[in-house]
Design an enzyme around this catalytic site. Structure first.
Site, PDB file in Angstrom:
ATOM      1  CE  LYS A 249      -1.999   2.933   1.991  1.00 49.94           C
ATOM      2  NZ  LYS A 249      -1.777   4.367   1.656  1.00 49.94           N
TER       3      LYS A 249
ATOM      4  CD  GLU B 134      12.609   0.504   8.635  1.00 47.80           C
ATOM      5  OE1 GLU B 134      12.551   1.288   7.670  1.00 47.80           O
ATOM      6  OE2 GLU B 134      13.286  -0.534   8.622  1.00 47.80           O
TER       7      GLU B 134
ATOM      8  CB  CYS C 216      12.754   9.003   8.957  1.00 45.62           C
ATOM      9  SG  CYS C 216      13.892   7.816   8.234  1.00 45.62           S
TER      10      CYS C 216
ATOM     11  CD  GLU D  26       8.917  12.951  12.340  1.00 47.62           C
ATOM     12  OE1 GLU D  26       7.744  12.546  12.403  1.00 47.62           O
ATOM     13  OE2 GLU D  26       9.831  12.295  11.838  1.00 47.62           O
TER      14      GLU D  26
HETATM   15  P1  NAD Z   1       2.030   8.219   7.678  1.00 48.65           P
HETATM   16  O1  NAD Z   1       2.167   7.431   8.920  1.00 48.65           O
HETATM   17  O2  NAD Z   1       1.069   9.325   7.630  1.00 48.65           O
HETATM   18  O3  NAD Z   1       1.633   7.257   6.457  1.00 48.65           O
HETATM   19  C1  NAD Z   1       2.406   6.129   6.130  1.00 48.65           C
HETATM   20  C2  NAD Z   1       1.512   5.115   5.435  1.00 48.65           C
HETATM   21  O4  NAD Z   1       0.572   4.596   6.360  1.00 48.65           O
HETATM   22  C3  NAD Z   1       0.702   5.684   4.273  1.00 48.65           C
HETATM   23  O5  NAD Z   1       0.693   4.749   3.230  1.00 48.65           O
HETATM   24  C4  NAD Z   1      -0.686   5.836   4.876  1.00 48.65           C
HETATM   25  O6  NAD Z   1      -1.710   5.796   3.937  1.00 48.65           O
HETATM   26  C5  NAD Z   1      -0.730   4.627   5.785  1.00 48.65           C
HETATM   27  N1  NAD Z   1      -1.681   4.696   6.882  1.00 48.65           N
HETATM   28  C6  NAD Z   1      -2.086   5.784   7.579  1.00 48.65           C
HETATM   29  N2  NAD Z   1      -2.935   5.421   8.565  1.00 48.65           N
HETATM   30  C7  NAD Z   1      -3.077   4.080   8.498  1.00 48.65           C
HETATM   31  C8  NAD Z   1      -3.816   3.115   9.235  1.00 48.65           C
HETATM   32  N3  NAD Z   1      -4.572   3.462  10.265  1.00 48.65           N
HETATM   33  N4  NAD Z   1      -3.726   1.817   8.875  1.00 48.65           N
HETATM   34  C9  NAD Z   1      -2.948   1.437   7.843  1.00 48.65           C
HETATM   35  N5  NAD Z   1      -2.214   2.311   7.093  1.00 48.65           N
HETATM   36  C10 NAD Z   1      -2.273   3.606   7.420  1.00 48.65           C
HETATM   37  O7  NAD Z   1       3.503   8.696   7.336  1.00 48.65           O
HETATM   38  P2  NAD Z   1       3.965   9.666   6.142  1.00 48.65           P
HETATM   39  O8  NAD Z   1       3.397  11.017   6.427  1.00 48.65           O
HETATM   40  O9  NAD Z   1       3.666   9.012   4.848  1.00 48.65           O
HETATM   41  O10 NAD Z   1       5.558   9.696   6.319  1.00 48.65           O
HETATM   42  C11 NAD Z   1       6.228  10.584   7.155  1.00 48.65           C
HETATM   43  C12 NAD Z   1       6.560   9.926   8.468  1.00 48.65           C
HETATM   44  O11 NAD Z   1       7.286   8.727   8.234  1.00 48.65           O
HETATM   45  C13 NAD Z   1       7.453  10.756   9.377  1.00 48.65           C
HETATM   46  O12 NAD Z   1       7.012  10.629  10.698  1.00 48.65           O
HETATM   47  C14 NAD Z   1       8.823  10.083   9.234  1.00 48.65           C
HETATM   48  O13 NAD Z   1       9.689  10.261  10.321  1.00 48.65           O
HETATM   49  C15 NAD Z   1       8.431   8.663   9.067  1.00 48.65           C
HETATM   50  N6  NAD Z   1       9.481   7.897   8.394  1.00 48.65           N
HETATM   51  C16 NAD Z   1      10.239   7.027   9.131  1.00 48.65           C
HETATM   52  C17 NAD Z   1      11.258   6.294   8.526  1.00 48.65           C
HETATM   53  C18 NAD Z   1      12.141   5.345   9.298  1.00 48.65           C
HETATM   54  O14 NAD Z   1      12.913   4.615   8.675  1.00 48.65           O
HETATM   55  N7  NAD Z   1      12.093   5.327  10.617  1.00 48.65           N
HETATM   56  C19 NAD Z   1      11.490   6.464   7.164  1.00 48.65           C
HETATM   57  C20 NAD Z   1      10.697   7.366   6.447  1.00 48.65           C
HETATM   58  C21 NAD Z   1       9.685   8.079   7.071  1.00 48.65           C
HETATM   59  O1  6OD Z   2      18.412   3.887   3.627  1.00 47.79           O
HETATM   60  C1  6OD Z   2      17.509   3.164   4.036  1.00 47.79           C
HETATM   61  O2  6OD Z   2      17.537   1.938   3.906  1.00 47.79           O
HETATM   62  C2  6OD Z   2      16.368   3.756   4.724  1.00 47.79           C
HETATM   63  N1  6OD Z   2      15.451   2.898   5.219  1.00 47.79           N
HETATM   64  C3  6OD Z   2      16.277   5.105   4.827  1.00 47.79           C
HETATM   65  C4  6OD Z   2      15.226   5.782   5.488  1.00 47.79           C
HETATM   66  C5  6OD Z   2      15.080   7.108   5.336  1.00 47.79           C
HETATM   67  C6  6OD Z   2      14.011   7.808   5.960  1.00 47.79           C
HETATM   68  O3  6OD Z   2      13.449   8.753   5.487  1.00 47.79           O
END
Ligand code: NAD
Ligand code: 6OD
Length: 484
Positions: free
Chosen positions: A176, A252, A286, A388
């Site tokens: 998804k 993550e 992130c 954040e």
């Molecule tokens: P988000 O949590 O809003 O959405 C992520 C995904 O989850 C989307 O596909 C969304 O449609 C889906 N989703 C939302 N609610 C849901 C539910 N109740 N059930 C199932 N699916 C659901 O995140 P975003 O805004 O797309 O991304 C930004 C966030 O992601 C930031 O907080 C960032 O720090 C984090 N992030 C973390 C990492 C990591 O490796 N730790 C990497 C990239 C981004």
């Molecule tokens: O480099 C990667 O494998 C990874 N998961 C990066 C994540 C970046 C977050 O925005």
């Protein structure tokens, strides 16, 4: 306008409901996305199950590896299409996506295929009272149908970071993608078909979270494990969904990462690294730095140099080679980031640079643009320092001792990453080990080796992926004991 379809059982499938994907550059609709309903998610899960029990599950590791290499080659052969799709969805500079998003999107298939091919399991000889003994070996079986829920910031990279190892381990997936970035996940379906990946191995269902495809996937009893990247509060909802049926999750999630800059650092490297970690991808990484702690003797010089660097960044269009920063992903996210820009002022910050919206001209006035922004002067308890933001901004504060900076840097509910800048090797090890994070970079940032464990501590994540750690999640390790 493009039409973005679901990809189920090797075929592109339309839905009754659709939504618009809007350009981050202008706010205008650029694609119609087909939103999978419950029946379509059911069909995707059934197709994944059939492929798992059928051709994919029965394929030898060597053949699976060969086909995943073909997927990576297929992405590279259609590099420019992936690049255009990713930049249209995100507005990010092509120079960035060309060097990071698309090559990593391909590499994620090759690297994990090779890890699966080359990493052995365990073997023990066991003494038995009859003297004949027994042998034990570990056998990795696929975990099953994996639900892959993805964010929008590095869409292809972060999706394939999960799908690459999942498929290499013999699983099948229902992906998804974020509603903001549906294009590259859909395009990958064509590459999968061309590479000879059997129908049903890779499925894509579009939509939102609650009440939509995200919820349908994560609550589906036919999904055996869920891997997620996104916000912490979404991760909490997914963990609750996964509790039904006691299904494993890999999460993550968010971060509020601190950089620690000691006075003995290579100053230019620390500036260059902090500019990247705070502003690359318009601050939507992130691992990015939103809190910078600088040792007092170089504090003023550091603030001045970072300001100069930020003001030298060109906010612009993806295809302009001079662009260092594009827009945020959406107007909604722009609103959130600007609310923090406003809050910083209300909380008493000194705005060193930025704090508003750049003038991009009338054609781009509807885009999600923001200025790279630096603040000083906030207390450690300010919301801007604690929460954040996920935008191109950072707060810089001075420190006087290692103990003080460790206490401040660790005083956060998140624990994803840190960047430590120092020439003192002993201090580098000491501070890296004492930071309560999953990833500590010393004199670098976002320097990746895909064999290493990746993930967050505290509210930044559950579990580790990367290298053999991905195999831990994507396989069900069983012990086979043979009495001799
Ligand atoms: P988000 O949590 O809003 O959405 C992520 C995904 O989850 C989307 O596909 C969304 O449609 C889906 N989703 C939302 N609610 C849901 C539910 N109740 N059930 C199932 N699916 C659901 O995140 P975003 O805004 O797309 O991304 C930004 C966030 O992601 C930031 O907080 C960032 O720090 C984090 N992030 C973390 C990492 C990591 O490796 N730790 C990497 C990239 C981004
Ligand atoms: O480099 C990667 O494998 C990874 N998961 C990066 C994540 C970046 C977050 O925005």
């Amino acid at each position: 306008m493009k039409n973005i379809l679901n990809f189920i059982n090797g075929e592109y499938v339309a839905s009754e409901r659709q939504f618009d994907k809007k350009s981050p550059l202008t706010g205008a609709a650029i694609a119609t996305v087909h939103e999978a309903d419950k029946a379509q998610v059911d069909a995707a899960v059934s197709a994944a199950r059939a492929a798992l029990d059928g051709p994919w599950g029965q394929m030898s590791v060597a053949e699976r590896v060969e086909r995943l290499h073909a997927v990576a080659d297929g992405i590279n052969q259609r590099f420019d299409e992936f690049l255009a799709a990713e930049c249209a969805d995100t507005g990010k500079p092509m120079s960035l996506a060309r060097h990071i998003d698309i090559p990593r999107g391909a590499a994620n298939f090759k690297v994990f295929a090779d890890i699966v091919k080359n990493v052995p399991t365990e073997f023990f000889e066991t003494a038995t009272p009859d003297g004949r003994g027994a042998i034990n070996y570990g056998y990795r079986a696929p975990i099953g149908v994996v639900g892959v829920i993805c964010p929008w910031n590095l869409p292809l990279l972060l999706m394939t970071w999960k799908v690459g190892p999942a498929l290499a381990c013999g699983n099948t997936v229902v992906v998804k993608p974020s509603e903001e970035t549906p294009q590259t996940a859909a395009l990958l379906g064509e590459v999968m078909n061309a590479a000879g990946i059997p129908p049903g191995v890779y499925n894509v269902v579009h939509g939102f979270g609650p009440g939509s495809a995200g919820e349908f996937v994560t609550t589906h009893p036919g999904v055996d494990a869920i891997t997620f990247t996104g916000e912490t509060r979404t991760g909490e909802a997914i963990m609750k969904a996964a509790a039904h049926g006691a299904r494993p999750v890999s999460l993550e999630m968010g971060g509020k990462n601190a950089a620690i800059v000691f006075a003995d650092c290579d100053f230019d490297a620390a500036i260059e690294g902090t500019l990247r970690s705070a502003f690359v991808n318009c601050g939507q990484v992130c691992l990015g730095t939103e809190r910078v702690y600088v040792e007092r003797p170089i504090f003023d010089k550091f603030v001045a140099a970072l300001k100069l660097g930020a003001e030298g960044m060109k906010v612009g269009l993806p295809d302009d080679a001079a662009t260092s920063m594009g827009p945020l992903i959406s107007k909604e996210h722009q609103e959130k980031v600007l609310s923090y820009y406003q809050l910083a002022v209300e909380e008493g910050a000194t705005v060193i640079t930025g704090g508003g919206v750049p003038d991009m001209g009338a054609d781009y006035a509807g885009g999600a643009w923001v200025q790279p922004t630096i603040w000083t002067g906030l207390s450690e308890s300010a919301r801007v320092v604690k929460e954040e933001i996920f935008g191109p901004c950072c707060h810089i504060s001075p420190f006087d001792s290692e103990e003080e900076v460790l206490a401040k840097a660790n005083d956060n509910v998140y624990g994803l990453a840190t960047a430590i800048w120092t020439r003192d090797l002993a201090r580098a090890h000491r501070t890296a080990q004492r930071m309560k994070v999953g990833l500590a970079w010393v004199n670098s940032w976002f320097l990746r080796d895909l064999r290493t464990p990746f993930g967050g501590s505290k509210q930044s994540g559950i579990g580790r992926e990367g290298g053999v750690h991905s195999l831990e999640f994507y396989t069900d390790m069983k012990n086979v004991c043979i009495k001799l």
